[in-house]
Design a protein around this motif. Structure first.
Motif, PDB file in Angstrom:
ATOM      1  N   LYS A   1     -16.536 -12.576  -5.518  1.00 30.94           N
ATOM      2  CA  LYS A   1     -15.422 -12.160  -4.674  1.00 30.94           C
ATOM      3  C   LYS A   1     -14.253 -11.652  -5.513  1.00 30.94           C
ATOM      4  CE  LYS A   1     -16.490 -15.293  -0.917  1.00 30.94           C
ATOM      5  NZ  LYS A   1     -16.064 -16.452  -0.145  1.00 30.94           N
ATOM      6  N   ARG A   2     -13.496 -10.788  -4.885  1.00 28.04           N
ATOM      7  CA  ARG A   2     -12.276 -10.265  -5.511  1.00 28.04           C
ATOM      8  C   ARG A   2     -11.121 -10.487  -4.549  1.00 28.04           C
ATOM      9  NH1 ARG A   2     -14.070  -4.779  -8.695  1.00 28.04           N
ATOM     10  NH2 ARG A   2     -15.446  -5.863 -10.149  1.00 28.04           N
ATOM     11  N   PHE A   3     -10.020 -10.939  -5.114  1.00 28.72           N
ATOM     12  CA  PHE A   3      -8.825 -11.232  -4.327  1.00 28.72           C
ATOM     13  C   PHE A   3      -7.637 -10.491  -4.917  1.00 28.72           C
ATOM     14  CE2 PHE A   3     -11.627 -14.771  -3.520  1.00 28.72           C
ATOM     15  CZ  PHE A   3     -11.448 -15.015  -2.171  1.00 28.72           C
ATOM     16  N   MET A   4      -6.528 -10.554  -4.190  1.00 31.01           N
ATOM     17  CA  MET A   4      -5.284  -9.993  -4.700  1.00 31.01           C
ATOM     18  C   MET A   4      -4.129 -10.806  -4.158  1.00 31.01           C
ATOM     19  SD  MET A   4      -5.093  -6.448  -2.547  1.00 31.01           S
ATOM     20  CE  MET A   4      -5.144  -6.415  -0.762  1.00 31.01           C
ATOM     21  N   LEU A   5      -3.111 -10.931  -4.973  1.00 29.22           N
ATOM     22  CA  LEU A   5      -1.852 -11.508  -4.530  1.00 29.22           C
ATOM     23  C   LEU A   5      -0.969 -10.346  -4.121  1.00 29.22           C
ATOM     24  CD1 LEU A   5      -1.191 -14.180  -7.283  1.00 29.22           C
ATOM     25  CD2 LEU A   5      -1.813 -14.590  -4.905  1.00 29.22           C
ATOM     26  N   VAL A   6      -0.455 -10.411  -2.907  1.00 26.11           N
ATOM     27  CA  VAL A   6       0.385  -9.348  -2.359  1.00 26.11           C
ATOM     28  C   VAL A   6       1.718  -9.967  -1.968  1.00 26.11           C
ATOM     29  CG1 VAL A   6       0.598  -7.595  -0.552  1.00 26.11           C
ATOM     30  CG2 VAL A   6      -1.649  -8.162  -1.474  1.00 26.11           C
ATOM     31  N   TRP A   7       2.795  -9.276  -2.284  1.00 25.00           N
ATOM     32  CA  TRP A   7       4.122  -9.782  -1.947  1.00 25.00           C
ATOM     33  C   TRP A   7       4.329  -9.708  -0.448  1.00 25.00           C
ATOM     34  CZ3 TRP A   7       7.417 -12.782  -4.145  1.00 25.00           C
ATOM     35  CH2 TRP A   7       8.724 -12.886  -3.660  1.00 25.00           C
ATOM     36  N   ASP A   8       4.757 -10.820   0.144  1.00 23.34           N
ATOM     37  CA  ASP A   8       5.064 -10.898   1.567  1.00 23.34           C
ATOM     38  C   ASP A   8       6.588 -10.895   1.694  1.00 23.34           C
ATOM     39  OD1 ASP A   8       5.689 -11.843   4.182  1.00 23.34           O
ATOM     40  OD2 ASP A   8       3.724 -12.809   4.302  1.00 23.34           O
ATOM     41  N   ARG A   9       7.129  -9.804   2.207  1.00 26.67           N
ATOM     42  CA  ARG A   9       8.588  -9.665   2.281  1.00 26.67           C
ATOM     43  C   ARG A   9       9.221 -10.690   3.214  1.00 26.67           C
ATOM     44  NH1 ARG A   9       9.978  -3.238   1.834  1.00 26.67           N
ATOM     45  NH2 ARG A   9       8.714  -2.917  -0.023  1.00 26.67           N
ATOM     46  N   LYS A  10       8.539 -11.022   4.313  1.00 20.43           N
ATOM     47  CA  LYS A  10       9.088 -12.016   5.248  1.00 20.43           C
ATOM     48  C   LYS A  10       9.187 -13.386   4.600  1.00 20.43           C
ATOM     49  CE  LYS A  10       7.889 -10.486   9.887  1.00 20.43           C
ATOM     50  NZ  LYS A  10       6.978 -10.702  11.012  1.00 20.43           N
ATOM     51  N   GLU A  11       8.101 -13.805   3.975  1.00 17.80           N
ATOM     52  CA  GLU A  11       8.046 -15.140   3.360  1.00 17.80           C
ATOM     53  C   GLU A  11       8.715 -15.180   1.991  1.00 17.80           C
ATOM     54  OE1 GLU A  11       6.832 -17.900   4.874  1.00 17.80           O
ATOM     55  OE2 GLU A  11       6.509 -16.643   6.639  1.00 17.80           O
ATOM     56  N   LYS A  12       8.961 -14.005   1.426  1.00 16.65           N
ATOM     57  CA  LYS A  12       9.531 -13.898   0.081  1.00 16.65           C
ATOM     58  C   LYS A  12       8.688 -14.680  -0.931  1.00 16.65           C
ATOM     59  CE  LYS A  12      14.354 -13.088   1.418  1.00 16.65           C
ATOM     60  NZ  LYS A  12      14.109 -11.982   2.197  1.00 16.65           N
ATOM     61  N   ASP A  13       7.381 -14.434  -0.830  1.00 19.07           N
ATOM     62  CA  ASP A  13       6.415 -15.099  -1.707  1.00 19.07           C
ATOM     63  C   ASP A  13       5.128 -14.287  -1.696  1.00 19.07           C
ATOM     64  OD1 ASP A  13       5.342 -16.964  -3.415  1.00 19.07           O
ATOM     65  OD2 ASP A  13       5.250 -18.590  -1.941  1.00 19.07           O
ATOM     66  N   PHE A  14       4.278 -14.577  -2.660  1.00 18.50           N
ATOM     67  CA  PHE A  14       2.972 -13.929  -2.691  1.00 18.50           C
ATOM     68  C   PHE A  14       2.032 -14.606  -1.709  1.00 18.50           C
ATOM     69  CE2 PHE A  14       4.481 -12.565  -6.862  1.00 18.50           C
ATOM     70  CZ  PHE A  14       4.058 -11.248  -6.867  1.00 18.50           C
ATOM     71  N   ARG A  15       1.126 -13.819  -1.139  1.00 15.33           N
ATOM     72  CA  ARG A  15       0.051 -14.376  -0.322  1.00 15.33           C
ATOM     73  C   ARG A  15      -1.271 -13.862  -0.902  1.00 15.33           C
ATOM     74  NH1 ARG A  15       1.921 -10.234   2.908  1.00 15.33           N
ATOM     75  NH2 ARG A  15       0.312  -8.727   3.479  1.00 15.33           N
ATOM     76  N   LEU A  16      -2.280 -14.686  -0.797  1.00 15.61           N
ATOM     77  CA  LEU A  16      -3.598 -14.360  -1.329  1.00 15.61           C
ATOM     78  C   LEU A  16      -4.446 -13.737  -0.235  1.00 15.61           C
ATOM     79  CD1 LEU A  16      -5.405 -14.746  -3.913  1.00 15.61           C
ATOM     80  CD2 LEU A  16      -6.318 -16.759  -2.730  1.00 15.61           C
ATOM     81  N   GLU A  17      -5.026 -12.578  -0.555  1.00 14.28           N
ATOM     82  CA  GLU A  17      -5.899 -11.879   0.396  1.00 14.28           C
ATOM     83  C   GLU A  17      -7.149 -11.427  -0.337  1.00 14.28           C
ATOM     84  OE1 GLU A  17      -3.766  -8.526   1.900  1.00 14.28           O
ATOM     85  OE2 GLU A  17      -2.316  -9.760   2.997  1.00 14.28           O
ATOM     86  N   GLU A  18      -8.218 -11.198   0.426  1.00 13.03           N
ATOM     87  CA  GLU A  18      -9.391 -10.581  -0.182  1.00 13.03           C
ATOM     88  C   GLU A  18      -9.009  -9.163  -0.582  1.00 13.03           C
ATOM     89  OE1 GLU A  18     -13.353 -11.105   0.713  1.00 13.03           O
ATOM     90  OE2 GLU A  18     -13.030 -12.896   1.932  1.00 13.03           O
ATOM     91  N   PHE A  19      -9.533  -8.725  -1.711  1.00 14.99           N
ATOM     92  CA  PHE A  19      -9.172  -7.414  -2.233  1.00 14.99           C
ATOM     93  C   PHE A  19      -9.749  -6.313  -1.350  1.00 14.99           C
ATOM     94  CE2 PHE A  19      -9.777  -3.638  -4.830  1.00 14.99           C
ATOM     95  CZ  PHE A  19      -8.516  -3.482  -5.359  1.00 14.99           C
ATOM     96  N   GLU A  20      -8.882  -5.476  -0.877  1.00 16.15           N
ATOM     97  CA  GLU A  20      -9.252  -4.258  -0.153  1.00 16.15           C
ATOM     98  C   GLU A  20      -8.459  -3.129  -0.807  1.00 16.15           C
ATOM     99  OE1 GLU A  20     -11.481  -3.815   2.206  1.00 16.15           O
ATOM    100  OE2 GLU A  20     -11.962  -5.959   2.445  1.00 16.15           O
ATOM    101  N   ARG A  21      -9.171  -2.173  -1.344  1.00 16.47           N
ATOM    102  CA  ARG A  21      -8.530  -1.093  -2.105  1.00 16.47           C
ATOM    103  C   ARG A  21      -7.439  -0.392  -1.298  1.00 16.47           C
ATOM    104  NH1 ARG A  21      -8.797   4.144  -4.114  1.00 16.47           N
ATOM    105  NH2 ARG A  21      -9.037   4.262  -6.368  1.00 16.47           N
TER     106      ARG A  21
END
Length: 146
Positions: A91-111
């Motif tokens: 599996k591949r994941f990515m941390l993406v910045w969540d502007r509402k939460e002001k924190d990173f969230r972990l998601e499955e990687f989708e190009r």
């Protein structure tokens, strides 16, 4: 077939983490291997699974995440993919910045999602478990690690 365990020194050599990091992470409850009371002291041994956790933490710290963010991301990874430490997991994941939460969230990687986030000026930090497992396998095959 029995599972192989690695001393703190071996885990440090394999993952690139310092012995102090390993101790700190144990104390903070991030990566906690079993501790056995043998002989006159305590012996700490890391499983292959815990080596994968250490490698993920080391990777996230190496790309500039703070300890706190990396530790939360590791917990999220354990929740989303409890089998992530298995070498066959690709599996591949990515941390993406969540502007509402002001924190990173972990998601499955989708190009496409990664590109869209980058286009919006949001940081994206990939974590490709296949690459991490490949790097661990290479290090485990080195003759200096027993």
């Amino acid at each position: 077939m029995s599972e192989k365990f690695f001393s703190s020194k071996e885990a440090s050599e394999i993952t690139g983490c310092s012995l102090r990091q390993l101790q700190y992470w144990r104390e903070r409850g991030v990566v906690v291997p079993p501790i056995s009371a043998t002989g006159t002291g305590r012996s700490i041994y890391y499983s292959r699974s815990e080596l994968a956790e250490l490698a993920v933490m080391e990777y996230w710290l190496s790309v500039g995440l703070s300890f706190e963010v990396a530790a939360r991301a590791l917990q999220a990874l354990k929740h989303k993919a409890p089998d992530f430490s298995d070498p066959v997991v690709q599996k591949r994941f990515m941390l993406v910045w969540d502007r509402k939460e002001k924190d990173f969230r972990l998601e499955e990687f989708e190009r496409e999602d990664a590109i869209a986030s980058l286009d919006q000026g949001q940081p994206v930090i990939p974590v490709w478990l296949d690459w991490i497992h490949q790097q661990l396998a290479v290090r485990l095959d080195k003759p200096t690690v027993k």
